[in-house]
Design an enzyme around this catalytic site. Structure first.
Site, mmCIF file in Angstrom:
data_model
loop_
_atom_site.group_PDB
_atom_site.id
_atom_site.type_symbol
_atom_site.label_atom_id
_atom_site.label_comp_id
_atom_site.label_asym_id
_atom_site.label_seq_id
_atom_site.Cartn_x
_atom_site.Cartn_y
_atom_site.Cartn_z
ATOM 1 C CG ASN A 176 -17.804 -22.011 15.413
ATOM 2 O OD1 ASN A 176 -18.090 -22.101 14.230
ATOM 3 N ND2 ASN A 176 -16.576 -21.716 15.817
ATOM 4 C CD GLU A 177 -14.008 -23.370 13.838
ATOM 5 O OE1 GLU A 177 -13.175 -23.027 14.688
ATOM 6 O OE2 GLU A 177 -13.974 -22.972 12.663
ATOM 7 C CD GLU A 383 -16.038 -19.715 11.261
ATOM 8 O OE1 GLU A 383 -14.784 -19.761 11.166
ATOM 9 O OE2 GLU A 383 -16.644 -19.766 12.337
ATOM 10 C CD1 TRP A 430 -13.164 -15.489 9.971
ATOM 11 C CD2 TRP A 430 -15.163 -15.883 10.906
ATOM 12 N NE1 TRP A 430 -13.090 -15.104 11.282
ATOM 13 C CE2 TRP A 430 -14.302 -15.328 11.879
ATOM 14 C CE3 TRP A 430 -16.482 -16.206 11.256
ATOM 15 C CZ2 TRP A 430 -14.717 -15.096 13.189
ATOM 16 C CZ3 TRP A 430 -16.871 -15.975 12.560
ATOM 17 C CH2 TRP A 430 -15.995 -15.431 13.512
ATOM 18 C CD GLU A 437 -8.451 -15.530 14.221
ATOM 19 O OE1 GLU A 437 -9.626 -15.163 14.057
ATOM 20 O OE2 GLU A 437 -8.101 -16.724 14.200
HETATM 21 O O1 IFM Z 1 -11.821 -16.515 13.935
HETATM 22 C C1 IFM Z 1 -12.014 -17.892 13.852
HETATM 23 C C2 IFM Z 1 -13.431 -18.265 14.208
HETATM 24 O O2 IFM Z 1 -13.776 -17.808 15.478
HETATM 25 C C3 IFM Z 1 -13.597 -19.759 14.199
HETATM 26 N N1 IFM Z 1 -13.130 -20.320 12.953
HETATM 27 C C4 IFM Z 1 -11.839 -19.923 12.471
HETATM 28 C C5 IFM Z 1 -11.739 -18.405 12.453
HETATM 29 C C6 IFM Z 1 -10.351 -17.972 11.948
HETATM 30 O O3 IFM Z 1 -9.352 -18.469 12.778
#
Ligand code: IFM
Length: 478
Positions: A176-177, A383, A430, A437
């Site tokens: 993820n990211e 997300e 999301w 957070e």
């Molecule tokens: O909470 C995060 C998530 O873990 C990854 N993408 C962005 C969200 C909001 O900041």
């Protein structure tokens, strides 16, 4: 694409989503599970980081979070109540492989196995992410993502999970990211492990890319079901300002977007990225054969989108404009490359509680642009959502009209992308629950379900009810 105007505000109504479009919601292990020291789990880099004074707002940690680890049945029932068709969760690597010995922790596997079975019993598709930022601390101690050996460990972990759940998950997502893991973790330092080492950040980019490729091979070799394979990236949708706006955008596009899509989807690093960063690293950590390993076919590309980013060239002398630490920073506002620096500048509002600008047109633009760049690649919004300062009403409900409006406008944007021919398979809001957070601790609430962090009680917010109706009718309300 022109910005939205009052006449074109992305508040579509009556728009119908196709029958096979998947409506889901997402979470991540460290953000919701709690049970940080239970059943054999050992610390991740986020346990260490959040326990380091000054790193996370209010000294918050994920020790308890939403206590999802103990309340998984209740949370599964909540998903049923909302009518979710898919649930995107992540697996805590330090629950599965808790120590450097590599020994497997069966209790960790059992937890995710129960979760996957619980989802399937309820007709909800399990979408499992292997890595959502909780690197085992023992691996960071050995060099973290800046070290190539971390990709060996990731491949072994992927094999274990493929064997354990590969008969039942609907979709495997490797990372993820990775932008956040590499640049915020090793360059800017606002995320764990909190390092400020530009060259290590670029090494981390490559090792995350390599880990993705190696994990896909391992998952394919061990999964006995018929899962889809994917990765989730957070894209920078860029606007430019001032003289040299397009040069500033090109640089950040290379660094933030194409440093991942290049190797993963084309099998090469962009030449301009290598040139732009030559004063930071010679990229000698890319070894022969790596790019072929990274370049594996995927069934679906996960797209995370929240807002746009505006950049401009910075002379290195004049005061920098205000910059949001999470969204815009690539190692402060001016990194890497000593000859030509780029800064992130404040965006026009309105904003969410994160200070992120609300720009649904950016989502449409991103989806269309990706499908033009990668015409055969199916996409999934993995997300999208918003933090706002929610309040509980006297009657116990949680009216959150701003979040509902945000979601409505972004679903409209996704629908427009569909109409323009984008192969968009679904959408994950999301987040399912208010949660940890990251650097903001529990101060920012993204959930469509409120969590009272004193009692851990869950309350479906008005946006959750709105989403349930959208899923049921498949149409944006008139
Ligand atoms: O909470 C995060 C998530 O873990 C990854 N993408 C962005 C969200 C909001 O900041």
């Amino acid at each position: 694409m022109s910005p939205s105007t009052p006449a074109d505000d992305y508040r579509g109504s009556g728009l119908l989503f196709p029958p096979d479009f998947v409506f889901g919601s997402a979470t991540a292990s460290y953000q919701i599970e709690g049970a940080a020291g239970e059943d054999g789990r050992t610390p991740s880099i986020w346990d260490t980081f959040s326990r380091t004074p000054g790193r996370v707002w209010n000294g918050d940690t994920g020790d308890i979070a939403c206590d999802h680890y103990h309340r998984v049945e209740q949370d599964l029932d909540l998903m049923t109540e909302l009518g979710l068709e898919a649930y995107r969760f992540s697996i805590a690597w330090p629950r599965i492989v808790p120590t450097a010995s590599g020994e497997i922790n069966q209790k960790g596997i059992d937890f995710y196995s129960r979760l996957v079975d619980g989802l399937r019993e309820r007709g909800i598709r399990p979408v499992a992410t292997l890595y959502h930022w909780d690197l085992p601390q023992y691996l960071e101690d050995a060099g973290g993502w800046a070290a190539r050996e971390t990709t060996d460990a990731f491949e072994r972990y992927a094999e274990v999970m493929g064997r354990a759940l590969g008969d039942r998950v609907d979709t495997w997502t490797t990372l993820n990211e990775p932008w956040c893991s590499a640049y915020l973790g090793y360059g800017q330092g606002g995320h764990a492990p909190g390092r400020h080492e530009p060259a290590s950040a670029l090494a981390a980019v490559h090792h995350l890319n390599l880990a993705h490729g190696r994990a896909l091979q391992a998952l394919r070799a061990t999964s006995t079901g018929d899962p889809d394979y994917s990765v989730t990236l957070n894209f920078h949708v860029l606007r430019g300002q001032g003289d040299g706006a397009s040069e500033a955008m090109r640089r950040i596009d290379a660094l933030a977007n194409r440093s991942f899509t290049g190797p993963m989807l084309r099998g090469e690093y962009p030449a301009d990225l290598l040139a732009d960063t030559s004063s930071v690293t010679d990229w000698s950590f890319v070894r022969e054969g790596d790019l072929a390993t990274v370049h594996q076919p995927i069934d679906v590309l996960g797209v995370n989108y929240y807002s746009t980013a505006t950049v401009r060239l910075w002379d290195g002398i004049s005061p920098k404009q205000q910059n949001d630490g999470h969204k815009g920073a690539v190692g402060g506002t001016a990194w890497p490359g000593s000859d030509q620096l780029v800064e992130f500048v404040e965006q026009p509002g309105p904003y969410t509680a994160m200070g992120w600008n609300i720009a649904p047109e950016g989502l449409e633009e991103l989806l269309v642009s990706l499908s033009e760049q990668f015409p055969d690649q199916a996409l999934m919004v993995t997300e999208n959502g918003a933090a706002f300062d929610d309040h509980v009403a006297d009657d116990g409900t949680v009216p959150d009209p701003e979040r509902t409006d945000y979601l409505r406008r972004h679903f409209t944007a996704a629908h427009r992308a569909l109409q323009r021919g984008v192969d968009l398979r679904g959408y994950f809001v999301w987040s399912l629950l208010d949660n940890f957070e990251w650097g903001y601790g529990y101060a920012k609430r993204f959930g469509i379900v409120r969590v009272d962090f004193d009692t851990l009680q869950r309350t479906v917010k008005d946006s959750g009810h709105w989403y349930r109706d959208l899923i049921r009718t498949r149409a944006l309300p008139v």
